[in-house]
Scaffold this active site. Structure first.
Site, mmCIF file in Angstrom:
data_model
loop_
_atom_site.group_PDB
_atom_site.id
_atom_site.type_symbol
_atom_site.label_atom_id
_atom_site.label_comp_id
_atom_site.label_asym_id
_atom_site.label_seq_id
_atom_site.Cartn_x
_atom_site.Cartn_y
_atom_site.Cartn_z
ATOM 1 N N CYS A 203 23.169 -20.362 -13.585
ATOM 2 C CA CYS A 203 22.623 -19.308 -14.448
ATOM 3 C C CYS A 203 23.526 -19.087 -15.665
ATOM 4 O O CYS A 203 24.700 -19.450 -15.658
ATOM 5 C CB CYS A 203 22.404 -18.010 -13.660
ATOM 6 N N PHE B 158 6.010 1.212 3.231
ATOM 7 C CA PHE B 158 7.453 1.300 3.372
ATOM 8 C C PHE B 158 7.960 2.696 3.072
ATOM 9 O O PHE B 158 8.954 3.154 3.616
ATOM 10 C CB PHE B 158 8.139 0.278 2.452
ATOM 11 N N GLN C 127 3.202 -4.138 13.228
ATOM 12 C CA GLN C 127 4.335 -3.250 13.529
ATOM 13 C C GLN C 127 4.714 -3.496 14.991
ATOM 14 O O GLN C 127 4.183 -4.392 15.624
ATOM 15 C CB GLN C 127 3.960 -1.786 13.268
ATOM 16 N N CYS D 177 26.634 -22.029 -9.463
ATOM 17 C CA CYS D 177 25.398 -21.401 -9.952
ATOM 18 C C CYS D 177 25.122 -21.899 -11.368
ATOM 19 O O CYS D 177 26.028 -21.977 -12.186
ATOM 20 C CB CYS D 177 25.538 -19.883 -9.934
ATOM 21 N N GLY E 142 8.207 -3.703 8.722
ATOM 22 C CA GLY E 142 9.164 -2.859 9.432
ATOM 23 C C GLY E 142 10.556 -3.424 9.592
ATOM 24 O O GLY E 142 11.344 -2.911 10.382
ATOM 25 N N SER F 160 0.819 -1.215 0.000
ATOM 26 C CA SER F 160 0.000 0.000 0.000
ATOM 27 C C SER F 160 0.849 1.260 0.000
ATOM 28 O O SER F 160 0.341 2.347 -0.143
ATOM 29 C CB SER F 160 -0.879 -0.008 1.235
ATOM 30 N N GLY F 161 2.132 1.094 0.210
ATOM 31 C CA GLY F 161 2.993 2.274 0.239
ATOM 32 C C GLY F 161 3.606 2.469 1.595
ATOM 33 O O GLY F 161 4.365 3.406 1.807
ATOM 34 N N CYS G 201 26.891 -17.247 -15.213
ATOM 35 C CA CYS G 201 27.985 -18.049 -14.646
ATOM 36 C C CYS G 201 28.489 -19.090 -15.640
ATOM 37 O O CYS G 201 29.663 -19.461 -15.619
ATOM 38 C CB CYS G 201 27.525 -18.715 -13.353
HETATM 39 ZN ZN ZN Z 1 25.017 -17.215 -11.715
#
Ligand code: ZN
Length: 378
Positions: A313, A98, A196, A311, A223, A95-96, A316
């Site tokens: 990915c 933060f 909170q 990793c 929080g 909702s905002g 990598c």
């Molecule tokens: Zn990676």
């Protein structure tokens, strides 16, 4: 009773668990991490990469920012936030709340709501709890979050108590508004309340109990991720879990480092979000199974090994630390793309491995092995 969350495998009471969160855009396996798409996009990582390469099932966007720009009427014309963004999987909207800790955003907070300073044209805008919910209803996210009041870290206990009381009062208004609005564009939209209370256990417990009474689909612990000691955060999660009904999903907002995620899952939390992985990538801090590394360090200049041998990915598999160091040092934008991709992949893959370990009953061994390599802890 919430029927949106099904517990799949659980170990000890209040410990790690896997589950399924049913939303209007699919069923999401938990525990899961949501990359942050504040304005509708994750910084330097595309939806296709998130969904196709990494298997990300859920993002979180910011309702207030989308409300200000491009605005509700344009998003309505597109058919809601999912269609506007081109994202057809799970989507939370904050909702905002933060933003409340950011002075340049907040003009004034009163019991009526928050007067924000529009970052686009500097005009002032009151967001009441009613308005926050109507905005989220109009965006059509799968999970709407109540408006909450998050104090700046380090405030006194009295300040935390005041923010808690206000957050609970707003939560009641949010729930009534949500239930009353029959014009939601996402008929399966869920509503989560937010606790909170800082690191004060009794305040957090009080907040969770009050939210239980109001009756939400899930409970978020807000929080965190702004400077508190990690041990305090885990104590709050554990204490909150003891008073939140077992069938409610528990969402710890704002955490996203590998060790925080592992520990919070160990305390029984189900859902997380943070811009930390992509923000750190842009600052050159890279997650690896052997611990974080800083890609700008001279030691990587002639290092022709991947960021992380373990990793899977494409960054990598294909690129060396030397090349990524060169791109980073020369401010080449592609460097930020590749590093953001790797960090997001790393965290998403970590969550997958965490789920597998819980399902196989090996979470605590997995955690110990991961931490041992990551921080050299025995
Ligand atoms: Zn990676």
């Amino acid at each position: 009773m919430c029927s949106c969350f099904e517990i799949k495998v659980k170990g000890a009471k209040f410990g790690p668990r896997t589950g399924l969160l049913s939303t209007g855009h699919g069923v999401i396996s938990s525990p899961f991490f949501m990359p942050v798409a504040t304005k509708g996009a994750v910084k330097f990582v595309t939806h296709e990469e998130l969904q196709m390469d990494m298997g990300v099932e859920c993002l979180i966007s910011n309702a207030f920012i989308n409300y200000l720009n491009p605005g509700l009427s344009l998003i309505a014309k597109a058919g809601g936030l999912h269609k506007f963004m081109g994202w057809d999987k799970g989507l939370f909207t904050d909702s905002g709340g933060f933003q409340l800790i950011l002075d340049h955003f907040v003009h004034k907070i009163s019991d009526k709501g928050v007067v924000f300073r529009n970052p686009f044209d500097k005009s002032l805008e009151l967001v009441s709890p009613e308005k926050a919910i109507l905005i989220e209803n109009a965006l059509g996210s799968d999970v709407a979050m109540c408006l909450d009041h998050q104090p700046v870290f380090g405030k006194s206990r009295t300040d935390y108590l005041d923010s808690l009381i206000r957050t609970i009062e707003w939560a009641e208004v949010c729930k009534k508004t949500f239930d009353k609005n029959e014009n939601k564009i996402n008929k399966k939209q869920l509503l989560f309340g937010i606790t909170q209370g800082g690191v004060h256990i009794d305040l957090r417990v009080k907040a969770a109990q009050a939210l239980n009474e109001i009756g939400f689909d899930g409970i978020a612990i807000g929080g965190f991720g702004i400077g508190e000691a990690q041990r305090d955060m885990y104590n709050v999660i554990s204490a909150s879990k003891k008073v939140i009904p077992e069938h409610k999903p528990v969402y710890v907002m704002g955490i996203g480092s590998p060790l925080e995620l592992l520990n919070a899952v160990g305390c029984g939390a189900d859902i997380f979000d943070s811009a930390y992985p992509t923000r750190m990538a842009r600052h050159g801090l890279i997650f690896t199974h052997s611990g974080p590394l800083k890609i700008d360090r001279g030691v990587h200049k002639q290092s022709f090994v991947p960021l992380d041998n373990e990793c899977g990915c494409f960054v990598c598999k294909k690129y060396s630390r030397a090349y990524l160091h060169h791109l980073y040092k020369t401010h080449e934008q592609n460097g930020l793309l590749l590093l953001s991709y790797h960090n997001t992949f790393f965290v998403t893959n970590l969550m997958k491995n965490i789920r597998t370990s819980i399902n196989e009953g090996t979470f605590w061994e997995f955690k110990k092995d991961f931490e041992k390599k990551y921080v050299g802890k025995s």
